[in-house]
Design an enzyme around this catalytic site. Structure first.
Site, PDB file in Angstrom:
ATOM      1  CG  ASP A   1       0.124  -4.945   2.167  1.00 29.29           C
ATOM      2  OD1 ASP A   1      -0.738  -4.200   2.675  1.00 29.29           O
ATOM      3  OD2 ASP A   1       1.341  -4.721   2.285  1.00 29.29           O
TER       4      ASP A   1
ATOM      5  CD  GLN B   1      -3.002  -0.895   2.305  1.00 27.68           C
ATOM      6  OE1 GLN B   1      -2.951  -1.575   3.303  1.00 27.68           O
ATOM      7  NE2 GLN B   1      -3.937   0.028   2.120  1.00 27.68           N
ATOM      8  CG  HIS B   2       0.464   3.388   2.421  1.00 29.20           C
ATOM      9  ND1 HIS B   2      -0.870   3.711   2.598  1.00 29.20           N
ATOM     10  CD2 HIS B   2       0.790   2.539   3.429  1.00 29.20           C
ATOM     11  CE1 HIS B   2      -1.326   3.088   3.670  1.00 29.20           C
ATOM     12  NE2 HIS B   2      -0.350   2.366   4.190  1.00 29.20           N
TER      13      HIS B   2
END
Length: 435
Positions: A233, A71-72
């Site tokens: 995830d 992520q991110h």
């Protein structure tokens, strides 16, 4: 019988599973490594995905597929679909000042209400502000912003720069899901839409963002296969584990994560609990700790034993370790937010200071830190009935036996597996079954 393919494009590697939609059996798998670093050229992920898919037998007999991933991470594209600069990953902390600036401008309470998050350096919104402030020439070129799994889905569907793709740079074909969108810092879980004011405040201008697909929505690739929304995830792992409302997943890696499936969104202005969404229509509030299995590593080195022997020693000691207590903040801590803290060992007497008690104190101290995450979730009304222990640290017999005592929950330890890729495969099977 139909076959589906699930991907886990993590920080370290790309894993691919091919499963049978009738039995759920894993019939093929593939893997390829990713480069180290906190910023990575996305082309390395694309090459690894191609290698892992080929290793898993290719796509020719696949009916549907889905990509889960880290992520991110900030992937910025120009109007021609080219990646402008290497992606900044979740573990790149150069945007810490940007996080503080955004909180000062909007207020922690308001940001938590609008997005479920209080910005930290991990989140995409802070990386965009860093780009605006430190690389204004690159910021001015940004036409679209994607997360790692969004970009890989777009590329595998056949889109990308004209010279590299079958379908060309159609930026409006970028898609994502609720779980990954919820980790950006500019998505609103109430409206299920982007908060364009926050995006503009971060980047300095608007841009194309991936369309957020619902849990059962799908798009298609160039060959007409159904493509599921994908997942961040943690959400992918929750789906792969079959976690439901009342379940909390305690992941014991080098660091720790504690996240639960909830029907209600959480709002925590302290930032301790990140109010993420999951990929089924529910929510996935999450707490992160810096010190998890590294605690066992440190005490194992001190005692000159491997993990199996550390576990054996810990189980020879009584609960409470004879009064020996370890506060395991070896590298500071995120939950609670004590970045400059150090570890402390207390309760040492001639009787309590034994190898067995020290091993037990390490396990109990690590689990107590994770239990703090459970307490933070409980304080927000998240229902917790069963803990699922995953990660390398969960393979310790001492951790398995001591966890119910410390966490205060029924504990199950699933067999080790690639649960993010499995969750992506299950998501692909779900959209294949939908009308």
């Amino acid at each position: 019988m139909a076959l589906v393919l699930g991907v886990d494009s993590s920080t370290q590697s790309c894993k691919v599973l091919v499963t049978d939609t009738v039995t759920g059996e894993i019939v093929r798998h593939g893997r390829a490594s990713h480069p180290d670093g906190t910023e990575v050229d996305p082309s390395a992920w694309w090459e690894a995905l191609g290698s892992a898919v080929a290793d898993a037998g290719g796509l020719d007999d696949i009916a549907a597929w889905s990509v889960g991933g880290q992520q991110h991470g900030m992937v910025v594209l120009d109007h021609e679909g080219n990646v402008i600069r290497p992606a900044l990953l979740w573990n790149d902390t150069r945007s810490a000042d940007a996080a503080r600036d955004l909180i000062a401008e909007f207020g922690a309470d308001a940001l938590a209400q609008r997005t479920g998050l209080v910005p930290v350096a991990s989140f995409t919104i802070t990386k965009l502000r860093w780009l605006r402030d430190h690389e204004p020439e690159n910021a001015a070129r940004v036409a679209a912003i994607a997360l790692p799994h969004d970009w890989l889905t777009w590329r595998l569907r056949g889109y990308g720069p004209a010279a590299e793709s079958e379908l060309g740079p159609v930026l409006e074909e970028l898609v994502t899901d609720r779980s990954d969108a919820s980790g950006t810092g500019y998505w609103n879980p109430v409206t299920d839409g982007y908060d364009r004011e926050l995006l503009t405040a971060a980047l300095g201008r608007d841009a194309v963002l991936p369309r957020v697909l619902g849990p059962k929505e799908f798009v298609v690739d160039a060959a007409g296969r159904r493509v599921a929304p994908g997942a961040g995830d943690n959400a992918g792992a929750a789906l792969g584990l079959g976690a439901g409302v009342g379940d909390v997943i305690v992941s014991i890696g080098t660091s720790g994560t504690v996240f639960a499936v909830s029907e209600q969104r959480t709002i925590d202005a302290t930032g301790t609990v990140a109010g993420f969404a999951d990929c089924t229509g529910h929510f996935l509030p999450l707490v992160a700790t810096l010190n998890a299995a590294r605690v066992l590593d440190a005490i194992g080195r001190l005692l000159a034993v491997d993990h199996a022997e550390l576990s054996r020693l810990a189980l020879q000691a009584e609960p409470g370790a004879g009064g020996l207590a370890l506060v395991p903040y070896f590298e500071g801590e995120r939950t609670p937010n004590l970045p400059d803290a150090t570890a402390q060992l207390s309760g040492m007497t001639l009787a309590s200071t034994t190898r067995e008690n020290l091993a037990r104190a390490a396990v109990e101290g690590m689990l107590t830190g994770l239990a703090g995450g459970l307490n933070a979730l409980r304080a927000l009304g998240v229902p917790l009935e069963r803990a699922l222990l995953v990660g390398g640290g969960a393979q310790s017999e001492a951790v398995r036996q001591i966890a119910p005592l410390v966490l205060g929950l029924e504990v199950e330890v699933p067999e080790p597996g690639e649960y993010v890729a499995l969750g992506a495969a299950r998501q692909a099977a779900n959209v294949l079954a939908s009308s």
